[in-house]
Design a protein around this motif. Structure first.
Motif, PDB file in Angstrom:
ATOM      1  N   ALA A  18       0.825  -1.199   0.000  1.00 49.81           N
ATOM      2  CA  ALA A  18       0.000   0.000   0.000  1.00 49.81           C
ATOM      3  C   ALA A  18       0.862   1.252   0.000  1.00 49.81           C
ATOM      4  N   ARG A  19       2.007   1.184   0.653  1.00 44.32           N
ATOM      5  CA  ARG A  19       2.903   2.345   0.681  1.00 44.32           C
ATOM      6  C   ARG A  19       3.375   2.699  -0.729  1.00 44.32           C
ATOM      7  N   ASP A  20       3.610   1.687  -1.562  1.00 46.38           N
ATOM      8  CA  ASP A  20       3.992   1.943  -2.956  1.00 46.38           C
ATOM      9  C   ASP A  20       2.889   2.721  -3.675  1.00 46.38           C
ATOM     10  N   PHE A  21       1.657   2.286  -3.478  1.00 47.54           N
ATOM     11  CA  PHE A  21       0.534   2.969  -4.130  1.00 47.54           C
ATOM     12  C   PHE A  21       0.425   4.411  -3.661  1.00 47.54           C
ATOM     13  N   VAL A  22       0.488   4.624  -2.369  1.00 44.58           N
ATOM     14  CA  VAL A  22       0.376   5.975  -1.814  1.00 44.58           C
ATOM     15  C   VAL A  22       1.491   6.868  -2.349  1.00 44.58           C
ATOM     16  N   THR A  23       2.707   6.356  -2.365  1.00 39.37           N
ATOM     17  CA  THR A  23       3.852   7.145  -2.825  1.00 39.37           C
ATOM     18  C   THR A  23       3.710   7.522  -4.292  1.00 39.37           C
ATOM     19  N   GLN A  24       3.371   6.546  -5.133  1.00 37.64           N
ATOM     20  CA  GLN A  24       3.253   6.808  -6.566  1.00 37.64           C
ATOM     21  C   GLN A  24       2.056   7.710  -6.875  1.00 37.64           C
ATOM     22  N   ALA A  25       0.934   7.452  -6.228  1.00 36.83           N
ATOM     23  CA  ALA A  25      -0.276   8.228  -6.498  1.00 36.83           C
ATOM     24  C   ALA A  25      -0.108   9.673  -6.043  1.00 36.83           C
ATOM     25  N   ALA A  26       0.472   9.878  -4.875  1.00 34.49           N
ATOM     26  CA  ALA A  26       0.663  11.240  -4.369  1.00 34.49           C
ATOM     27  C   ALA A  26       1.646  12.013  -5.232  1.00 34.49           C
ATOM     28  N   SER A  27       2.744  11.371  -5.623  1.00 35.39           N
ATOM     29  CA  SER A  27       3.744  12.037  -6.453  1.00 35.39           C
ATOM     30  C   SER A  27       3.144  12.454  -7.791  1.00 35.39           C
ATOM     31  N   SER A  28       2.388  11.548  -8.406  1.00 31.54           N
ATOM     32  CA  SER A  28       1.739  11.851  -9.679  1.00 31.54           C
ATOM     33  C   SER A  28       0.731  12.977  -9.521  1.00 31.54           C
ATOM     34  N   GLY A  29      -0.047  12.921  -8.438  1.00 33.98           N
ATOM     35  CA  GLY A  29      -1.057  13.940  -8.212  1.00 33.98           C
ATOM     36  C   GLY A  29      -0.465  15.324  -8.029  1.00 33.98           C
ATOM     37  N   PHE A  30       0.635  15.411  -7.295  1.00 34.93           N
ATOM     38  CA  PHE A  30       1.275  16.708  -7.097  1.00 34.93           C
ATOM     39  C   PHE A  30       1.884  17.229  -8.398  1.00 34.93           C
ATOM     40  N   PHE A  31       2.376  16.313  -9.237  1.00 24.29           N
ATOM     41  CA  PHE A  31       2.888  16.750 -10.539  1.00 24.29           C
ATOM     42  C   PHE A  31       1.773  17.351 -11.366  1.00 24.29           C
ATOM     43  N   GLU A  32       0.607  16.714 -11.358  1.00 30.45           N
ATOM     44  CA  GLU A  32      -0.527  17.230 -12.123  1.00 30.45           C
ATOM     45  C   GLU A  32      -0.880  18.647 -11.676  1.00 30.45           C
ATOM     46  N   VAL A  33      -0.891  18.877 -10.375  1.00 28.33           N
ATOM     47  CA  VAL A  33      -1.246  20.194  -9.852  1.00 28.33           C
ATOM     48  C   VAL A  33      -0.185  21.224 -10.198  1.00 28.33           C
ATOM     49  N   GLU A  34       1.081  20.893  -9.932  1.00 29.45           N
ATOM     50  CA  GLU A  34       2.156  21.871 -10.135  1.00 29.45           C
ATOM     51  C   GLU A  34       2.371  22.188 -11.613  1.00 29.45           C
ATOM     52  N   SER A  35       2.304  21.181 -12.470  1.00 32.23           N
ATOM     53  CA  SER A  35       2.488  21.433 -13.904  1.00 32.23           C
ATOM     54  C   SER A  35       1.324  22.255 -14.449  1.00 32.23           C
ATOM     55  N   SER A  36       0.137  22.035 -13.911  1.00 33.42           N
ATOM     56  CA  SER A  36      -1.036  22.789 -14.371  1.00 33.42           C
ATOM     57  C   SER A  36      -0.997  24.226 -13.876  1.00 33.42           C
ATOM     58  N   ARG A  37      -0.418  24.462 -12.718  1.00 32.14           N
ATOM     59  CA  ARG A  37      -0.219  25.836 -12.264  1.00 32.14           C
ATOM     60  C   ARG A  37       0.738  26.580 -13.199  1.00 32.14           C
ATOM     61  N   LEU A  38       1.753  25.871 -13.654  1.00 33.05           N
ATOM     62  CA  LEU A  38       2.658  26.468 -14.647  1.00 33.05           C
ATOM     63  C   LEU A  38       1.903  26.798 -15.928  1.00 33.05           C
ATOM     64  N   ALA A  39       0.975  25.912 -16.309  1.00 30.18           N
ATOM     65  CA  ALA A  39       0.202  26.133 -17.538  1.00 30.18           C
ATOM     66  C   ALA A  39      -0.633  27.403 -17.444  1.00 30.18           C
ATOM     67  N   LEU A  40      -1.198  27.669 -16.289  1.00 26.07           N
ATOM     68  CA  LEU A  40      -1.979  28.891 -16.117  1.00 26.07           C
ATOM     69  C   LEU A  40      -1.101  30.131 -16.273  1.00 26.07           C
ATOM     70  N   ASP A  41       0.157  30.000 -15.932  1.00 29.67           N
ATOM     71  CA  ASP A  41       1.070  31.138 -15.999  1.00 29.67           C
ATOM     72  C   ASP A  41       1.713  31.297 -17.368  1.00 29.67           C
ATOM     73  N   ARG A  42       1.940  30.181 -18.078  1.00 31.39           N
ATOM     74  CA  ARG A  42       2.760  30.230 -19.290  1.00 31.39           C
ATOM     75  C   ARG A  42       2.001  29.990 -20.591  1.00 31.39           C
ATOM     76  N   SER A  43       0.880  29.297 -20.541  1.00 34.93           N
ATOM     77  CA  SER A  43       0.156  29.008 -21.773  1.00 34.93           C
ATOM     78  C   SER A  43      -0.658  30.206 -22.227  1.00 34.93           C
ATOM     79  N   GLN A  44      -0.728  30.402 -23.536  1.00 36.15           N
ATOM     80  CA  GLN A  44      -1.547  31.454 -24.127  1.00 36.15           C
ATOM     81  C   GLN A  44      -2.834  30.901 -24.727  1.00 36.15           C
ATOM     82  N   SER A  45      -3.042  29.603 -24.559  1.00 39.36           N
ATOM     83  CA  SER A  45      -4.225  28.942 -25.124  1.00 39.36           C
ATOM     84  C   SER A  45      -5.342  28.888 -24.086  1.00 39.36           C
TER      85      SER A  45
END
Length: 208
Positions: free
Chosen positions: A62-89
């Motif tokens: 279960a620790r593997d799942f939590v680690t992978q899922a949380a890491s992926s989820g935070f990437f989705e949030v942080e990369s999307s915050r960058l998109a709001l700042d940098r994308s013109q679309s």
């Protein structure tokens, strides 16, 4: 004569072993599942979900799942915050806002669930995702959109496989996470479809 016999025997052994080898390997041209090129390791029966063969998650605990899922989820949030700042679309920015909202909620649900089980989730992306964030930080405009959408497609394919693997897991310590994983899967699959559609429009992926 003995040499000829030995050679013939060796050739025969090779020929006889070839069909078995071919059957053990996945042939994308013969795929009959819902997604051609991606083998299905489960059938669509009640209480079951599909696990795609591409980047199938390896869960030892279960620790593997939590680690992978949380890491992926935070990437989705942080990369999307960058998109709001940098994308013109407008389309990319709208998609990014949805990613932030949905993945923030999923991250919070995962953290609450895992802490109740005595597992503290990571609070940032892992080294691989951090490297991708660094690359995104150096881009803007169409170049940013291309990489952002490509990474969204890849990350969501991995997330779908991860959550499907968790939902199907028979490991004792995964029991508390199965319902959560199964309920989150439709959201992740919808995100994947949206990311693939945006990446295929030609607008954000067009060359400068």
């Amino acid at each position: 004569m003995n040499k000829r016999f030995a050679l013939a025997a060796a050739i025969a052994a090779t020929v006889l072993s070839t069909p078995a080898l071919a059957q053990s390997q996945f042939d994308p041209d013969r795929a009959t599942g819902p997604a051609k090129g991606l083998p299905v390791t489960d059938t669509p029966t009640a209480g079951k979900v599909f696990v795609l063969g591409e980047d199938v998650a390896q869960l030892g605990s279960a620790r593997d799942f939590v680690t992978q899922a949380a890491s992926s989820g935070f990437f989705e949030v942080e990369s999307s915050r960058l998109a709001l700042d940098r994308s013109q679309s407008d389309q990319v920015r709208s998609f990014a806002r949805q990613m932030i909202e949905d993945h923030t909620r999923v991250n919070q649900q995962l953290a609450t669930l895992s802490r109740a089980q005595g597992i503290e989730p990571p609070m940032q992306p892992d080294a691989t995702f951090q490297q991708k964030l660094t690359q995104l930080q150096g881009l803007s405009g169409n170049s940013f959109d291309r990489m952002y959408l490509n990474e969204q497609v890849t990350a969501h394919k991995q997330a779908v496989n991860l959550f499907a693997t968790a939902a199907n897991s028979t490991a004792a310590d995964m029991a508390p996470y199965q319902a959560f994983a199964a309920q989150t899967l439709p959201v992740l699959r919808h995100h994947l479809q949206e990311a693939e559609a945006l990446a295929g429009t030609g607008m954000p992926t067009a060359a400068r």
